[in-house]
Motif scaffolding. Structure first.
Motif, short mmCIF file in Angstrom:
data_model
loop_
_atom_site.label_atom_id
_atom_site.label_comp_id
_atom_site.label_asym_id
_atom_site.label_seq_id
_atom_site.Cartn_x
_atom_site.Cartn_y
_atom_site.Cartn_z
N ASP A 5 -7.00 7.18 -8.31
CA ASP A 5 -6.65 7.25 -6.89
C ASP A 5 -6.05 5.93 -6.42
O ASP A 5 -6.65 4.87 -6.58
CB ASP A 5 -7.90 7.54 -6.05
N LYS A 6 -4.88 6.02 -5.83
CA LYS A 6 -4.23 4.80 -5.34
C LYS A 6 -3.22 5.15 -4.27
O LYS A 6 -2.52 6.16 -4.36
CB LYS A 6 -3.52 4.08 -6.48
N ILE A 7 -3.18 4.31 -3.23
CA ILE A 7 -2.17 4.46 -2.19
C ILE A 7 -1.31 3.21 -2.22
O ILE A 7 -1.82 2.10 -2.36
CB ILE A 7 -2.84 4.59 -0.79
N THR A 8 0.00 3.41 -2.09
CA THR A 8 0.90 2.27 -1.98
C THR A 8 1.64 2.37 -0.66
O THR A 8 2.25 3.39 -0.36
CB THR A 8 1.91 2.26 -3.14
N ILE A 9 1.55 1.29 0.12
CA ILE A 9 2.23 1.26 1.42
C ILE A 9 3.35 0.23 1.34
O ILE A 9 3.10 -0.95 1.06
CB ILE A 9 1.25 0.92 2.56
N GLU A 10 4.57 0.69 1.57
CA GLU A 10 5.75 -0.18 1.46
C GLU A 10 6.07 -0.82 2.81
O GLU A 10 5.65 -0.33 3.86
CB GLU A 10 6.98 0.65 1.01
N GLY A 11 6.82 -1.91 2.74
CA GLY A 11 7.35 -2.51 3.96
C GLY A 11 6.30 -3.16 4.85
O GLY A 11 6.44 -3.17 6.07
N PRO A 52 4.12 -9.47 -2.45
CA PRO A 52 5.25 -9.87 -1.62
C PRO A 52 6.58 -9.54 -2.30
O PRO A 52 6.68 -9.57 -3.52
CB PRO A 52 5.08 -11.39 -1.48
N GLU A 53 7.56 -9.22 -1.46
CA GLU A 53 8.90 -8.95 -1.97
C GLU A 53 9.91 -9.83 -1.25
O GLU A 53 9.61 -10.39 -0.19
CB GLU A 53 9.25 -7.46 -1.77
N LYS A 54 11.09 -9.92 -1.82
CA LYS A 54 12.14 -10.72 -1.19
C LYS A 54 12.44 -10.16 0.20
O LYS A 54 12.50 -8.95 0.39
CB LYS A 54 13.43 -10.68 -2.04
N GLY A 55 12.63 -11.05 1.14
CA GLY A 55 12.95 -10.61 2.48
C GLY A 55 11.77 -10.68 3.43
O GLY A 55 11.90 -10.33 4.59
N GLY A 56 10.63 -11.10 2.92
CA GLY A 56 9.49 -11.35 3.82
C GLY A 56 8.40 -10.31 3.77
O GLY A 56 7.24 -10.62 3.93
N GLY A 57 8.78 -9.05 3.55
CA GLY A 57 7.77 -8.00 3.53
C GLY A 57 7.10 -7.90 2.17
O GLY A 57 7.14 -8.82 1.37
N GLY A 58 6.47 -6.79 1.94
CA GLY A 58 5.81 -6.59 0.67
C GLY A 58 5.21 -5.21 0.55
O GLY A 58 5.34 -4.38 1.45
N ARG A 59 4.52 -5.00 -0.56
CA ARG A 59 3.93 -3.71 -0.90
C ARG A 59 2.42 -3.88 -0.97
O ARG A 59 1.93 -4.82 -1.58
CB ARG A 59 4.49 -3.26 -2.24
N LEU A 60 1.71 -2.97 -0.32
CA LEU A 60 0.25 -3.03 -0.31
C LEU A 60 -0.30 -1.90 -1.18
O LEU A 60 -0.07 -0.72 -0.90
CB LEU A 60 -0.26 -2.89 1.13
N GLU A 61 -1.01 -2.28 -2.23
CA GLU A 61 -1.62 -1.29 -3.12
C GLU A 61 -3.11 -1.21 -2.82
O GLU A 61 -3.81 -2.22 -2.82
CB GLU A 61 -1.42 -1.69 -4.58
N ILE A 62 -3.60 0.00 -2.57
CA ILE A 62 -5.01 0.23 -2.28
C ILE A 62 -5.57 1.15 -3.37
O ILE A 62 -5.43 2.36 -3.31
CB ILE A 62 -5.21 0.84 -0.88
N THR A 63 -6.19 0.52 -4.36
CA THR A 63 -6.75 1.28 -5.48
C THR A 63 -8.12 1.82 -5.10
O THR A 63 -8.95 1.07 -4.58
CB THR A 63 -6.87 0.37 -6.71
#
Length: 296
Positions: A5-11, A52-63
């Motif tokens: 089970d994992k959720i990934t939230i972009e931006g 973190p990703e280029k441009g300031g934002g990033g991806r949040l992974e919730i395992t």
DNA sequence: GGCCAGGGGATTA
DNA sequence: TAATCCCATGGC
């Protein structure tokens, strides 16, 4: 329920998990391997990693989070609020806040469960963070429902080894605590707070959870400071500015205010207005980490 | 409004 | 070993 089970939230923007979990608002998040954090929310144990990703934002992974529960986690992490704007508004024209924000950039105010918040901040009074965490873990281990673990969320990097005594169970329900006597809590080592916890649990069983912040002061062991913490962290009242010894310290030192709770609260209302809660978190984190700062 | 006990544990002197 | 401090409150 799957093992993966994992959720990934972009931006995701303006989010620093370490600062968010270490600014005094929550007690059940612990560092894990690889910059991740493991915590218990409700009965759910999850591991969080921000990439973190280029441009300031990033991806949040919730395992460990159930697919389909993304809306719950967006709300929990307050992801739909523009913290970049908050940081700019607080810094504008205030050199003190500019420094505090720089030290604490990426802090978010979690939207925590009201009962959990009440229990946590009853225990927090006149207490230090490591011992608060110990009290909460012992309370949960003895009286709480077991954690719901659907994925590998081990605490593999806590003090270099795993610890089987933390995040094993949830905060006990009001009914469970209401049935206890103070001596039943002796092993939890809450001291004089045990009778507050039981009295508050009994009041909640009789009258339900408080719906207004003003009702909190009627609970035994809840005074102005604890009520402000509960309103800020458990009721979404983000203008609340809890004043504790750390805040008194930083406010009197940096703004030259008299070291008095009332005058500090008045100043904060005037200066920070509806952003008081955010300001408090930056100031608290900044003061707590004074001298060991890397971002400043 | 000021004073102080309440518990316990970590840190400091 | 003793004093002090810690995200305070309640009772006097």
């Amino acid at each position: 329920m799957s093992a993966m089970d994992k959720i990934t939230i972009e931006g995701v923007r303006d989010f620093d998990p370490a600062r968010t979990f270490c600014c005094g608002q929550c007690f059940r998040w612990y560092p894990s391997a690889g910059g991740a954090w493991t915590g218990l929310v409700g009965t759910r144990r999850v591991r969080v990693l921000f990439l973190p990703e280029k441009g300031g934002g990033g991806r949040l992974e919730i395992t460990g989070a159930e697919p389909g529960q993304e809306a719950f986690w967006r709300r929990y992490f307050d992801l739909d609020r523009d913290y970049g704007e908050i940081e700019r508004r607080l810094s504008d024209g205030d050199p003190v806040m500019e420094q505090a924000v720089r030290a604490g950039r990426g802090i978010r105010i979690l939207r925590q469960d009201l009962w959990e918040t009440i229990v946590s901040f009853l225990i927090s009074q006149n207490n230090n963070i490591p011992r608060i965490q110990g009290c909460i873990e012992r309370l949960c281990l003895e009286f709480g429902d077991p954690s719901d673990i659907s994925a590998n969320t081990d605490l593999s990097d806590r003090e270099g080894q795993s610890d089987g005594s933390i995040l094993q169970a949830a905060i006990p329900a009001p009914e469970v605590l209401a049935a206890l006597e103070p001596e039943d809590l002796s092993e939890v080592r809450l001291g004089y707070r045990a009778k507050y916890l039981i009295g508050t649990a009994r009041a909640v069983c009789r009258r339900g959870l408080p719906e207004s912040g003003d009702d909190l002061l009627a609970l035994p062991g809840v005074g102005p400071k604890v009520a402000d913490c509960i309103r800020l962290f458990g009721m979404g009242e983000v203008d609340r500015f809890p004043v504790d010894v750390w805040i008194r310290r930083v406010m009197s030192r940096m703004y030259g205010l008299p070291d008095r709770t009332d005058s500090i609260r008045d100043f904060a209302r005037e200066r920070f207005g509806d952003l008081g809660g955010f300001a408090q978190q930056y100031l608290f984190y900044w003061q707590r980490n004074a001298g060991k700062n890397t971002a400043d």
